[in-house]
Scaffold this motif. Structure first.
Motif, PDB file in Angstrom:
ATOM      1  N   ILE A   1      -0.780   7.364   5.219  1.00  0.00           N
ATOM      2  CA  ILE A   1      -1.759   6.655   6.062  1.00  0.00           C
ATOM      3  C   ILE A   1      -2.594   5.707   5.217  1.00  0.00           C
ATOM      4  O   ILE A   1      -2.866   4.568   5.600  1.00  0.00           O
ATOM      5  CB  ILE A   1      -2.640   7.671   6.806  1.00  0.00           C
ATOM      6  CG1 ILE A   1      -1.807   8.493   7.786  1.00  0.00           C
ATOM      7  CG2 ILE A   1      -3.775   6.966   7.534  1.00  0.00           C
ATOM      8  CD1 ILE A   1      -2.567   9.643   8.427  1.00  0.00           C
ATOM      9  N   TYR A   2      -3.009   6.182   4.042  1.00  0.00           N
ATOM     10  CA  TYR A   2      -3.802   5.343   3.147  1.00  0.00           C
ATOM     11  C   TYR A   2      -3.031   4.074   2.770  1.00  0.00           C
ATOM     12  O   TYR A   2      -3.590   2.972   2.784  1.00  0.00           O
ATOM     13  CB  TYR A   2      -4.167   6.129   1.894  1.00  0.00           C
ATOM     14  CG  TYR A   2      -5.009   5.346   0.902  1.00  0.00           C
ATOM     15  CD1 TYR A   2      -6.389   5.449   0.911  1.00  0.00           C
ATOM     16  CD2 TYR A   2      -4.419   4.499  -0.023  1.00  0.00           C
ATOM     17  CE1 TYR A   2      -7.161   4.734   0.014  1.00  0.00           C
ATOM     18  CE2 TYR A   2      -5.178   3.774  -0.924  1.00  0.00           C
ATOM     19  CZ  TYR A   2      -6.553   3.897  -0.901  1.00  0.00           C
ATOM     20  OH  TYR A   2      -7.314   3.169  -1.785  1.00  0.00           O
TER      21      TYR A   2
ATOM     22  N   SER B   1      -8.069   4.058  -6.006  1.00  0.00           N
ATOM     23  CA  SER B   1      -6.618   3.903  -6.072  1.00  0.00           C
ATOM     24  C   SER B   1      -5.915   5.114  -5.479  1.00  0.00           C
ATOM     25  O   SER B   1      -6.259   6.264  -5.776  1.00  0.00           O
ATOM     26  CB  SER B   1      -6.179   3.704  -7.519  1.00  0.00           C
ATOM     27  OG  SER B   1      -4.773   3.747  -7.624  1.00  0.00           O
ATOM     28  N   ALA B   2      -4.915   4.848  -4.636  1.00  0.00           N
ATOM     29  CA  ALA B   2      -4.169   5.941  -4.007  1.00  0.00           C
ATOM     30  C   ALA B   2      -3.307   6.670  -5.031  1.00  0.00           C
ATOM     31  O   ALA B   2      -3.201   7.901  -5.011  1.00  0.00           O
ATOM     32  CB  ALA B   2      -3.300   5.396  -2.879  1.00  0.00           C
TER      33      ALA B   2
ATOM     34  N   CYS C   1      -9.204  -5.176   9.354  1.00  0.00           N
ATOM     35  CA  CYS C   1     -10.635  -5.451   9.147  1.00  0.00           C
ATOM     36  C   CYS C   1     -10.822  -6.903   8.735  1.00  0.00           C
ATOM     37  O   CYS C   1     -10.979  -7.204   7.542  1.00  0.00           O
ATOM     38  CB  CYS C   1     -11.215  -4.532   8.083  1.00  0.00           C
ATOM     39  SG  CYS C   1     -10.816  -2.797   8.307  1.00  0.00           S
ATOM     40  N   PRO C   2     -10.774  -7.830   9.687  1.00  0.00           N
ATOM     41  CA  PRO C   2     -10.959  -9.238   9.316  1.00  0.00           C
ATOM     42  C   PRO C   2     -12.363  -9.539   8.801  1.00  0.00           C
ATOM     43  O   PRO C   2     -12.550 -10.493   8.038  1.00  0.00           O
ATOM     44  CB  PRO C   2     -10.675  -9.987  10.630  1.00  0.00           C
ATOM     45  CG  PRO C   2     -10.899  -8.977  11.710  1.00  0.00           C
ATOM     46  CD  PRO C   2     -10.518  -7.654  11.119  1.00  0.00           C
TER      47      PRO C   2
ATOM     48  N   ALA D   1      -4.079   0.270   3.569  1.00  0.00           N
ATOM     49  CA  ALA D   1      -4.317  -0.638   2.444  1.00  0.00           C
ATOM     50  C   ALA D   1      -3.455  -1.895   2.545  1.00  0.00           C
ATOM     51  O   ALA D   1      -3.924  -3.005   2.244  1.00  0.00           O
ATOM     52  CB  ALA D   1      -4.039   0.089   1.124  1.00  0.00           C
ATOM     53  N   ASN D   2      -2.218  -1.758   3.009  1.00  0.00           N
ATOM     54  CA  ASN D   2      -1.326  -2.916   3.107  1.00  0.00           C
ATOM     55  C   ASN D   2      -1.742  -3.866   4.218  1.00  0.00           C
ATOM     56  O   ASN D   2      -1.511  -5.081   4.125  1.00  0.00           O
ATOM     57  CB  ASN D   2       0.113  -2.445   3.340  1.00  0.00           C
ATOM     58  CG  ASN D   2       0.682  -1.715   2.135  1.00  0.00           C
ATOM     59  OD1 ASN D   2       0.210  -1.889   1.010  1.00  0.00           O
ATOM     60  ND2 ASN D   2       1.687  -0.886   2.350  1.00  0.00           N
TER      61      ASN D   2
END
Length: 345
Positions: A122-123, A150-151, A134-135, A127-128
Motif C-alpha cells: 500500500i505504501y 523510506s519504505a 495529493c495535488p 508513493a508512486n
C-alpha cells in the motif's frame, strides 16, 4: 483534473480490463484456448480501447484505423463516466453507520489485522501515485508519507525483527474540530438574513442598486409592518436564518438593517467570499439555493438530530458500563485490603 481522470481511465484499462481482453483464457473468461485469428481480432479491439483509455487518436502509424478517430473522441467521455461510476463508493461513515462520536461510546477498541507485506505494498502504491492523489502541497497525506520515510529502510528493520502479521489497536486521537471558516460562514448567513428582509422592502435591478438606495419613511413603515407580520405576538418563529448568535433584527430600524448589511458585505468581500463585479449576485444565488434545498436540509437536520440522540443514548450506556467497571475495581481493592489485614495478624 483532466489529467487525473485520464490517469484513472488508463489504470482501470491497463490493470483490469486489458489483461482479461487480450488473454481471456488466463482469467476464466473463456474455458478453451483461443485460435490465433481470435487473438489477433481481440488485439485489434484492445488497440482501439487503449487509444480511448489514453485519450489519444490514431496517428500516421495506424492509417487504416484513423477513420475510428471520431468514435474514439466520442468514447473518451463515456469511458470517463464509466470509470467514475466504478470508483464511486459510499464513504466509510455511511457504510458502517459510524460518526465522529463512535469512539467515545464504543466499549471495544477496533482492531486491525494486516500483513507486513500488504502495508508496504500500500505504501508503494501511494508513493508512486502521490502526485495524483495529493495535488496540493499542504495535503495531510503528504505529511504522513514524509514522516514515514523510506519504505525499504523500514521494511528491512521490520523483517529483521521477525514480524509478519501485525495487530493494530486503533486508538482515537481527538483533534480540535472547530471550522476555521466558521466566523465567515456565520457572517455570510447573517448577511443573507439581512438581504432577504431588505429585498422584501425595496426593489431594484440588482442587489447593489437596492443597497445604495435611499431609505424613505415609507420604507421604514413597510419594514415595521413586515416585522409585525413575521414576529407577531405569541408566535414562536424567530425569522429566516435564525441563530442564537445573530443580531436581533426586531430591535433595528430599516436604515440600521441596511447599514449592517453593507458592513457585512464589505467584510465578506475582503474575505474573498463575494465580489462587487457581479453586483453581489452571489448572495442572491445563495439565498435561492437555500430556498430550493430547504426540504432536503430539513431532512438532513432531522437525521443529524436522530444521530445526536442515538449518540447520547450510547454515551449513557457507556457511562453505566464504566460505573460498573469502577464498582468492580473498588470491590476488588477492598477485598484485597481486607485479605492483607487478615494475613498481617
Amino acid at each position: 483534473m483532466h489529467e487525473r481522470k485520464a490517469h484513472i481511465n488508463l489504470t482501470l484499462w491497463k490493470f483490469y480490463l486489458q489483461p482479461a481482453l487480450t488473454a481471456p483464457e488466463n482469467f476464466g473468461v473463456v474455458e478453451k484456448q483461443l485460435s490465433p485469428l481470435q487473438k489477433r481480432n481481440l488485439g485489434e479491439v484492445a488497440k482501439v480501447l487503449s487509444q480511448i483509455a489514453t485519450g489519444r487518436q490514431f496517428g500516421g502509424d495506424n492509417i487504416y484505423l484513423q477513420p475510428l478517430n471520431a468514435f474514439i473522441v466520442e468514447s473518451i467521455e463515456r469511458l470517463t463516466v464509466l470509470t467514475e461510476n466504478v470508483i464511486a463508493v459510499p464513504d466509510a461513515e455511511s457504510t458502517f453507520d459510524i460518526d465522529e462520536y463512535n469512539d467515545l461510546y464504543a466499549k471495544n477498541k477496533p482492531t486491525l489485522y494486516i500483513k507486513m507485506a500488504d502495508i508496504f505494498a500500500i505504501y508503494t502504491l501511494i508513493a508512486n501515485d502521490l502526485v495524483h492523489l495529493c495535488p496540493n502541497r499542504d495535503d495531510v497525506l503528504r505529511e504522513i508519507m514524509q514522516d514515514l520515510g523510506s519504505a525499504k529502510h523500514n521494511e528491512s528493520e521490520m523483517r529483521s525483527a521477525g514480524l509478519s502479521d501485525i495487530q493494530l489497536f486503533l486508538t482515537p486521537k481527538l483533534y480540535e474540530t472547530e471550522d476555521p471558516d466558521a466566523l465567515v460562514k456565520l457572517l455570510f448567513m447573517e448577511t443573507k438574513r439581512c438581504i432577504l428582509y431588505i429585498i422584501r422592502v425595496q426593489t431594484g435591478s440588482n442587489l447593489m442598486e437596492i443597497l445604495v438606495k435611499r431609505v424613505t419613511p415609507e420604507d421604514e413603515h413597510k419594514w415595521q409592518m413586515l416585522l409585525n407580520d413575521d414576529f407577531a405576538s405569541g408566535s414562536n418563529t424567530r425569522g429566516v436564518y435564525s441563530d442564537a448568535n445573530m443580531v436581533d433584527v426586531t430591535r433595528m430600524s430599516y436604515f440600521d438593517l441596511k447599514r449592517m448589511a453593507l458592513e457585512n458585505i464589505m467584510r465578506l468581500e475582503q474575505a474573498g467570499r463575494i465580489t462587487r463585479q457581479n453586483y453581489y449576485q452571489d448572495i442572491l444565488n445563495a439565498i435561492a439555493l437555500d430556498i430550493r434545498t430547504k426540504s432536503r436540509r430539513r431532512v438532513q437536520r432531522q437525521r443529524e438530530l436522530e444521530g445526536v440522540r442515538l449518540t447520547l443514548s450510547n454515551l449513557h450506556e457507556k457511562a453505566k458500563y464504566l460505573e460498573q467497571q469502577r464498582k468492580s475495581y473498588d470491590d476488588y481493592i477492598e477485598q484485597a485490603m481486607a485479605t492483607l489485614q487478615n494475613k498481617k495478624g
